[in-house]
Motif scaffolding. Structure first.
Motif, PDB file in Angstrom:
ATOM      1  N   GLY A  59     -43.760 -23.850  20.038  1.00  0.00           N
ATOM      2  CA  GLY A  59     -43.168 -24.469  18.852  1.00  0.00           C
ATOM      3  C   GLY A  59     -42.103 -23.647  18.167  1.00  0.00           C
ATOM      4  N   GLU A  60     -42.114 -22.332  18.386  1.00  0.00           N
ATOM      5  CA  GLU A  60     -41.127 -21.475  17.737  1.00  0.00           C
ATOM      6  C   GLU A  60     -39.908 -21.199  18.626  1.00  0.00           C
ATOM      7  OE1 GLU A  60     -43.495 -18.805  20.350  1.00  0.00           O
ATOM      8  OE2 GLU A  60     -43.911 -20.556  19.097  1.00  0.00           O
ATOM      9  N   ARG A  61     -39.933 -21.729  19.849  1.00  0.00           N
ATOM     10  CA  ARG A  61     -38.865 -21.418  20.797  1.00  0.00           C
ATOM     11  C   ARG A  61     -37.757 -22.470  20.745  1.00  0.00           C
ATOM     12  NH1 ARG A  61     -36.986 -18.650  22.829  1.00  0.00           N
ATOM     13  NH2 ARG A  61     -37.249 -18.560  25.086  1.00  0.00           N
ATOM     14  N   THR A  62     -36.750 -22.290  21.581  1.00  0.00           N
ATOM     15  CA  THR A  62     -35.506 -23.044  21.504  1.00  0.00           C
ATOM     16  C   THR A  62     -35.644 -24.474  22.030  1.00  0.00           C
ATOM     17  OG1 THR A  62     -34.391 -20.946  21.933  1.00  0.00           O
ATOM     18  CG2 THR A  62     -33.041 -22.931  22.031  1.00  0.00           C
ATOM     19  N   LYS A  63     -35.031 -25.405  21.303  1.00  0.00           N
ATOM     20  CA  LYS A  63     -34.982 -26.819  21.697  1.00  0.00           C
ATOM     21  C   LYS A  63     -33.719 -27.072  22.523  1.00  0.00           C
ATOM     22  CE  LYS A  63     -37.045 -27.626  17.180  1.00  0.00           C
ATOM     23  NZ  LYS A  63     -36.792 -28.068  15.792  1.00  0.00           N
ATOM     24  N   LEU A  64     -33.755 -28.105  23.352  1.00  0.00           N
ATOM     25  CA  LEU A  64     -32.580 -28.423  24.168  1.00  0.00           C
ATOM     26  C   LEU A  64     -31.354 -28.693  23.310  1.00  0.00           C
ATOM     27  CD1 LEU A  64     -33.754 -30.755  27.100  1.00  0.00           C
ATOM     28  CD2 LEU A  64     -33.123 -28.336  27.205  1.00  0.00           C
ATOM     29  N   ASN A  65     -31.541 -29.414  22.202  1.00  0.00           N
ATOM     30  CA  ASN A  65     -30.403 -29.761  21.350  1.00  0.00           C
ATOM     31  C   ASN A  65     -29.810 -28.557  20.630  1.00  0.00           C
ATOM     32  OD1 ASN A  65     -33.111 -30.370  20.001  1.00  0.00           O
ATOM     33  ND2 ASN A  65     -31.783 -30.203  18.207  1.00  0.00           N
ATOM     34  N   GLU A  66     -30.522 -27.426  20.645  1.00  0.00           N
ATOM     35  CA  GLU A  66     -30.011 -26.203  20.038  1.00  0.00           C
ATOM     36  C   GLU A  66     -29.242 -25.336  21.032  1.00  0.00           C
ATOM     37  OE1 GLU A  66     -33.590 -25.593  16.726  1.00  0.00           O
ATOM     38  OE2 GLU A  66     -33.705 -24.572  18.671  1.00  0.00           O
ATOM     39  N   MET A  67     -29.343 -25.657  22.293  1.00  0.00           N
ATOM     40  CA  MET A  67     -28.662 -24.869  23.317  1.00  0.00           C
ATOM     41  C   MET A  67     -27.207 -25.299  23.442  1.00  0.00           C
ATOM     42  SD  MET A  67     -31.479 -24.684  26.388  1.00  0.00           S
ATOM     43  CE  MET A  67     -32.954 -23.677  26.226  1.00  0.00           C
ATOM     44  N   PRO A  68     -26.301 -24.356  23.690  1.00  0.00           N
ATOM     45  CA  PRO A  68     -24.908 -24.738  23.918  1.00  0.00           C
ATOM     46  C   PRO A  68     -24.772 -25.493  25.234  1.00  0.00           C
ATOM     47  CG  PRO A  68     -25.232 -22.418  24.429  1.00  0.00           C
ATOM     48  CD  PRO A  68     -26.520 -22.903  23.823  1.00  0.00           C
ATOM     49  N   ALA A  69     -23.759 -26.340  25.335  1.00  0.00           N
ATOM     50  CA  ALA A  69     -23.553 -27.120  26.556  1.00  0.00           C
ATOM     51  C   ALA A  69     -23.365 -26.226  27.773  1.00  0.00           C
ATOM     52  CB  ALA A  69     -22.349 -28.047  26.379  1.00  0.00           C
ATOM     53  N   ALA A  70     -22.881 -25.005  27.565  1.00  0.00           N
ATOM     54  CA  ALA A  70     -22.665 -24.080  28.677  1.00  0.00           C
ATOM     55  C   ALA A  70     -23.963 -23.707  29.373  1.00  0.00           C
ATOM     56  CB  ALA A  70     -21.966 -22.822  28.175  1.00  0.00           C
ATOM     57  N   GLN A  71     -25.099 -23.874  28.693  1.00  0.00           N
ATOM     58  CA  GLN A  71     -26.394 -23.576  29.298  1.00  0.00           C
ATOM     59  C   GLN A  71     -26.681 -24.470  30.497  1.00  0.00           C
ATOM     60  OE1 GLN A  71     -28.864 -21.265  28.211  1.00  0.00           O
ATOM     61  NE2 GLN A  71     -30.044 -21.834  30.025  1.00  0.00           N
ATOM     62  N   PHE A  72     -26.051 -25.634  30.532  1.00  0.00           N
ATOM     63  CA  PHE A  72     -26.396 -26.663  31.508  1.00  0.00           C
ATOM     64  C   PHE A  72     -25.413 -26.760  32.674  1.00  0.00           C
ATOM     65  CE2 PHE A  72     -27.485 -28.392  27.145  1.00  0.00           C
ATOM     66  CZ  PHE A  72     -28.772 -27.865  27.157  1.00  0.00           C
ATOM     67  N   VAL A  73     -24.454 -25.837  32.729  1.00  0.00           N
ATOM     68  CA  VAL A  73     -23.426 -25.847  33.769  1.00  0.00           C
ATOM     69  C   VAL A  73     -23.257 -24.432  34.306  1.00  0.00           C
ATOM     70  CG1 VAL A  73     -21.018 -26.381  34.317  1.00  0.00           C
ATOM     71  CG2 VAL A  73     -22.231 -27.733  32.591  1.00  0.00           C
TER      72      VAL A  73
END
Length: 216
Positions: A59-73
């Motif tokens: 619950g205290e860790r990072t959500k997908l919507n908080e990650m920059p788009a660069a995380q996914f490429v």
């Protein structure tokens, strides 16, 4: 540039993780009544080819919507794992023949061949899983994500989700499950993208995963 779609189709009859309700794709507006078609989509956030965020388990860790788009490429490499049978662990020996390229990659995609069982009972059985040593290597080498053509990275029987917890508890890394078409990519590094739906408090999300290969 050649594009290869690595994404399973979302349908009402698709395989879902045991205990999860299948998707509902309800026609909400029709051409005859409304002049256009619109579909009401209802499915769990970890449906089909999807991505797990650290927030999935912590619950205290990072959500997908908080990650920059660069995380996914990034640069990706397919790791051939067809030699591993049901319930076997994929160890560092799988990376040894391609270790230099694996070190350079942002994403490692493990090709077990299990996508051939998509829609069959075998898909939910004992599939190959990564060893904890492989997971630690991914963390220590700063990978953006790991991808698999199986329904999970932990055995179905592992309710503690040992490998998920090892990966997601320590840093911002994503896990991509239910990939397909990994056999069509070949050797070497390539550009990979897996873009998740961006919604509030995203613990996971379906992705459209693609490999982008340079034309020969």
């Amino acid at each position: 540039m050649k594009m290869i779609d690595l994404t399973q189709l979302i349908t009402a009859s698709m395989p879902v993780y045991p205990g999860t309700e299948p998707p509902h794709l309800t026609v909400a507006s029709t051409y005859e009544t409304d002049g256009f078609r619109e579909t009401l989509l209802s499915f769990f956030s970890h449906t089909g080819t999807h991505m797990d965020a650290p927030f999935h388990l912590f619950g205290e860790r990072t959500k997908l919507n908080e990650m920059p788009a660069a995380q996914f490429v990034g640069k990706a490499l397919v790791i051939p794992c067809m030699q591993y049978g049901a319930g076997e662990e994929i160890g560092m020996e799988a990376l040894a023949p391609v270790r230099q390229l694996a070190d350079e990659a942002d994403f490692l995609l493990f090709h077990t061949g299990w996508s051939r069982y998509w829609g069959k009972a075998e898909y939910f059985g004992d599939y190959p899983v990564p060893s904890q040593e492989v997971c630690r290597y991914a963390l220590e080498s700063g990978k953006k994500g790991l991808g698999f053509d199986t329904i999970g990275i932990d055995p179905i029987a592992d309710e503690g989700l040992t490998r998920h917890r090892l990966l997601l508890s320590q840093r911002d890394i994503v896990i991509i499950e239910n990939l397909t078409n990994l056999d069509k990519i070949g050797e070497g590094l390539f550009l990979f993208a897996a873009l998740p739906l961006k919604y509030e408090n995203a613990d996971g999300a379906p992705v459209r995963a693609v490999a982008m290969l340079e034309e020969e």
